[in-house]
Enzyme design. Sequence first.
Site, PDB file in Angstrom:
ATOM      1  N   TYR A  70      -2.246 -28.505 -21.715  1.00 11.58           N
ATOM      2  CA  TYR A  70      -1.963 -29.360 -20.554  1.00 11.58           C
ATOM      3  C   TYR A  70      -1.427 -28.592 -19.348  1.00 11.58           C
ATOM      4  O   TYR A  70      -1.803 -28.852 -18.210  1.00 11.58           O
ATOM      5  CB  TYR A  70      -0.995 -30.493 -20.933  1.00 11.58           C
ATOM      6  CG  TYR A  70      -1.704 -31.686 -21.534  1.00 11.58           C
ATOM      7  CD1 TYR A  70      -1.613 -31.966 -22.889  1.00 11.58           C
ATOM      8  CD2 TYR A  70      -2.514 -32.494 -20.754  1.00 11.58           C
ATOM      9  CE1 TYR A  70      -2.287 -33.035 -23.448  1.00 11.58           C
ATOM     10  CE2 TYR A  70      -3.196 -33.578 -21.305  1.00 11.58           C
ATOM     11  CZ  TYR A  70      -3.081 -33.836 -22.653  1.00 11.58           C
ATOM     12  OH  TYR A  70      -3.770 -34.890 -23.197  1.00 11.58           O
ATOM     13  N   GLN A 100     -18.709 -30.884 -23.320  1.00  7.04           N
ATOM     14  CA  GLN A 100     -17.798 -30.847 -24.476  1.00  7.04           C
ATOM     15  C   GLN A 100     -16.359 -30.742 -23.981  1.00  7.04           C
ATOM     16  O   GLN A 100     -15.421 -30.804 -24.753  1.00  7.04           O
ATOM     17  CB  GLN A 100     -18.098 -29.637 -25.354  1.00  7.04           C
ATOM     18  CG  GLN A 100     -19.503 -29.598 -25.893  1.00  7.04           C
ATOM     19  CD  GLN A 100     -19.810 -28.269 -26.539  1.00  7.04           C
ATOM     20  OE1 GLN A 100     -19.660 -28.097 -27.748  1.00  7.04           O
ATOM     21  NE2 GLN A 100     -20.230 -27.314 -25.741  1.00  7.04           N
ATOM     22  N   HIS A 118     -16.364 -35.054 -26.082  1.00  5.36           N
ATOM     23  CA  HIS A 118     -15.065 -34.858 -26.750  1.00  5.36           C
ATOM     24  C   HIS A 118     -13.947 -35.585 -26.030  1.00  5.36           C
ATOM     25  O   HIS A 118     -12.769 -35.269 -26.220  1.00  5.36           O
ATOM     26  CB  HIS A 118     -14.762 -33.352 -26.870  1.00  5.36           C
ATOM     27  CG  HIS A 118     -15.710 -32.670 -27.795  1.00  5.36           C
ATOM     28  ND1 HIS A 118     -15.913 -31.307 -27.799  1.00  5.36           N
ATOM     29  CD2 HIS A 118     -16.549 -33.175 -28.737  1.00  5.36           C
ATOM     30  CE1 HIS A 118     -16.819 -31.003 -28.717  1.00  5.36           C
ATOM     31  NE2 HIS A 118     -17.227 -32.112 -29.298  1.00  5.36           N
ATOM     32  N   CYS A 126      -3.470 -45.782 -26.511  1.00  4.73           N
ATOM     33  CA  CYS A 126      -2.552 -46.308 -27.523  1.00  4.73           C
ATOM     34  C   CYS A 126      -3.252 -46.382 -28.873  1.00  4.73           C
ATOM     35  O   CYS A 126      -4.362 -46.911 -28.968  1.00  4.73           O
ATOM     36  CB  CYS A 126      -2.075 -47.721 -27.126  1.00  4.73           C
ATOM     37  SG  CYS A 126      -1.115 -48.494 -28.428  1.00  4.73           S
ATOM     38  N   ALA A 231     -20.109 -18.157 -15.304  1.00  2.00           N
ATOM     39  CA  ALA A 231     -20.616 -19.399 -14.706  1.00  2.00           C
ATOM     40  C   ALA A 231     -20.578 -19.392 -13.179  1.00  2.00           C
ATOM     41  O   ALA A 231     -21.557 -19.778 -12.522  1.00  2.00           O
ATOM     42  CB  ALA A 231     -19.794 -20.571 -15.250  1.00  2.00           C
TER      43      ALA A 231
HETATM   44  N1  APR Z   1     -18.663 -18.298 -17.772  1.00  3.92           N
HETATM   45  C1  APR Z   1     -19.559 -18.748 -18.697  1.00  3.92           C
HETATM   46  N2  APR Z   1     -19.329 -18.713 -20.024  1.00  3.92           N
HETATM   47  C2  APR Z   1     -18.153 -18.194 -20.422  1.00  3.92           C
HETATM   48  C3  APR Z   1     -17.186 -17.696 -19.524  1.00  3.92           C
HETATM   49  C4  APR Z   1     -17.483 -17.765 -18.149  1.00  3.92           C
HETATM   50  N3  APR Z   1     -16.624 -17.304 -17.216  1.00  3.92           N
HETATM   51  N4  APR Z   1     -16.118 -17.244 -20.252  1.00  3.92           N
HETATM   52  C5  APR Z   1     -16.425 -17.459 -21.544  1.00  3.92           C
HETATM   53  N5  APR Z   1     -17.638 -18.015 -21.656  1.00  3.92           N
HETATM   54  C6  APR Z   1     -18.356 -18.437 -22.856  1.00  3.92           C
HETATM   55  C7  APR Z   1     -18.036 -17.642 -24.089  1.00  3.92           C
HETATM   56  O1  APR Z   1     -18.902 -16.521 -24.194  1.00  3.92           O
HETATM   57  C8  APR Z   1     -18.312 -18.666 -25.197  1.00  3.92           C
HETATM   58  O2  APR Z   1     -19.687 -18.664 -25.543  1.00  3.92           O
HETATM   59  O3  APR Z   1     -17.927 -19.756 -23.131  1.00  3.92           O
HETATM   60  C9  APR Z   1     -17.977 -19.999 -24.529  1.00  3.92           C
HETATM   61  C10 APR Z   1     -16.641 -20.542 -24.955  1.00  3.92           C
HETATM   62  O4  APR Z   1     -16.759 -20.862 -26.312  1.00  3.92           O
HETATM   63  P1  APR Z   1     -15.847 -22.004 -26.934  1.00  3.92           P
HETATM   64  O5  APR Z   1     -14.435 -21.812 -26.521  1.00  3.92           O
HETATM   65  O6  APR Z   1     -16.204 -22.096 -28.376  1.00  3.92           O
HETATM   66  O7  APR Z   1     -16.346 -23.283 -26.145  1.00  3.92           O
HETATM   67  P2  APR Z   1     -17.262 -24.445 -26.642  1.00  3.92           P
HETATM   68  O8  APR Z   1     -18.551 -23.949 -27.166  1.00  3.92           O
HETATM   69  O9  APR Z   1     -17.304 -25.418 -25.531  1.00  3.92           O
HETATM   70  O10 APR Z   1     -16.418 -25.102 -27.846  1.00  3.92           O
HETATM   71  C11 APR Z   1     -16.929 -26.293 -28.366  1.00  3.92           C
HETATM   72  O11 APR Z   1     -15.022 -26.423 -29.853  1.00  3.92           O
HETATM   73  O12 APR Z   1     -12.810 -26.341 -30.411  1.00  3.92           O
HETATM   74  C12 APR Z   1     -13.843 -27.187 -30.036  1.00  3.92           C
HETATM   75  O13 APR Z   1     -13.563 -29.259 -28.971  1.00  3.92           O
HETATM   76  C13 APR Z   1     -13.566 -27.885 -28.731  1.00  3.92           C
HETATM   77  O14 APR Z   1     -15.189 -28.610 -27.068  1.00  3.92           O
HETATM   78  C14 APR Z   1     -14.754 -27.506 -27.848  1.00  3.92           C
HETATM   79  C15 APR Z   1     -15.791 -27.116 -28.878  1.00  3.92           C
END
Ligand code: APR
Length: 246
Positions: A70, A100, A118, A126, A231
């Site tokens: 947060y 996500q 998500h 609540c 990104a």
């Molecule tokens: N720009 C683009 N991609 C990036 C950047 C960036 N600046 N920095 C990191 N990444 C990529 C990483 O290489 C990785 O592939 O973003 C991804 C982050 O991976 P995760 O943290 O696993 O994100 P995500 O795939 O959204 O996770 C899915 O896992 O824990 C749960 O609920 C949570 O929504 C989340 C889900």
Amino acid sequence: MGYIEKTVAALKKSKYAIAFTGAGISAESGISPFRGENGIWNKYKEQLFEINYFTEHTQDSWSMLCDGFYEAMFKAKPNEAHTALASFEKEGLIKAIITQNIDDLHEKAGSKIIYSLHGNASKLRCIKDGSNYYVKFFDLKTAPRCKICNSMLKPDFVFFGEMLPEYDMHMSLKVSLKCDVMIVIGSTGTVYPAASIPYYAKRNNATIIEVNPTPSAFTNEITDIFIPMKAVEAMQNIRTLFYQQR
Ligand code: APR
């Protein structure tokens, strides 16, 4: 033709392009991704986001959630990748975003059609009567309680062990089976059922464009155009070339 040129060509030719985003799109807004270097799971156990742990260790869970998520979320602003998607939606180029992410940054960037698989951490719900509140109106130092029935409030995101929101999942499937281009930004593609969504787009013969500095579980399976960039840089390049070629 390079990957940015190919991406812009695919987007210009598209009739129904959508975006699928993961934590990586918000990394440059200061919100740590979950995996990879300085990922949240390197610092906290996944129990931080487990519903049973939350209901049994509410106060402890809230202090970890504040510290681990947060605090960064309240400071975070949409970055140019979020705003590029919002401007593409205004252009009628991007029809929807499936995310996500729970950080509310697509909403803050001005995107309107967002399916949040998500949930969204900017709200609280609540656990008894389902009433909804904005988290910003609460001091999270003590576990927030419902103003109507005084029961426990939980963050309105999907904890491990909870079902995904039916409407958002239904609509995500619907638009994925309809799209002819899906741009996948910043996801490891490892967490199901969310990670199944790009495969539905692929099944519909959509062109899968992926933006990620490192290959993901999608890359060698379904990705047609892989952009090995962060990104913000990728979306800046795509946006610049798209408008240059108008
Ligand atoms: N720009 C683009 N991609 C990036 C950047 C960036 N600046 N920095 C990191 N990444 C990529 C990483 O290489 C990785 O592939 O973003 C991804 C982050 O991976 P995760 O943290 O696993 O994100 P995500 O795939 O959204 O996770 C899915 O896992 O824990 C749960 O609920 C949570 O929504 C989340 C889900």
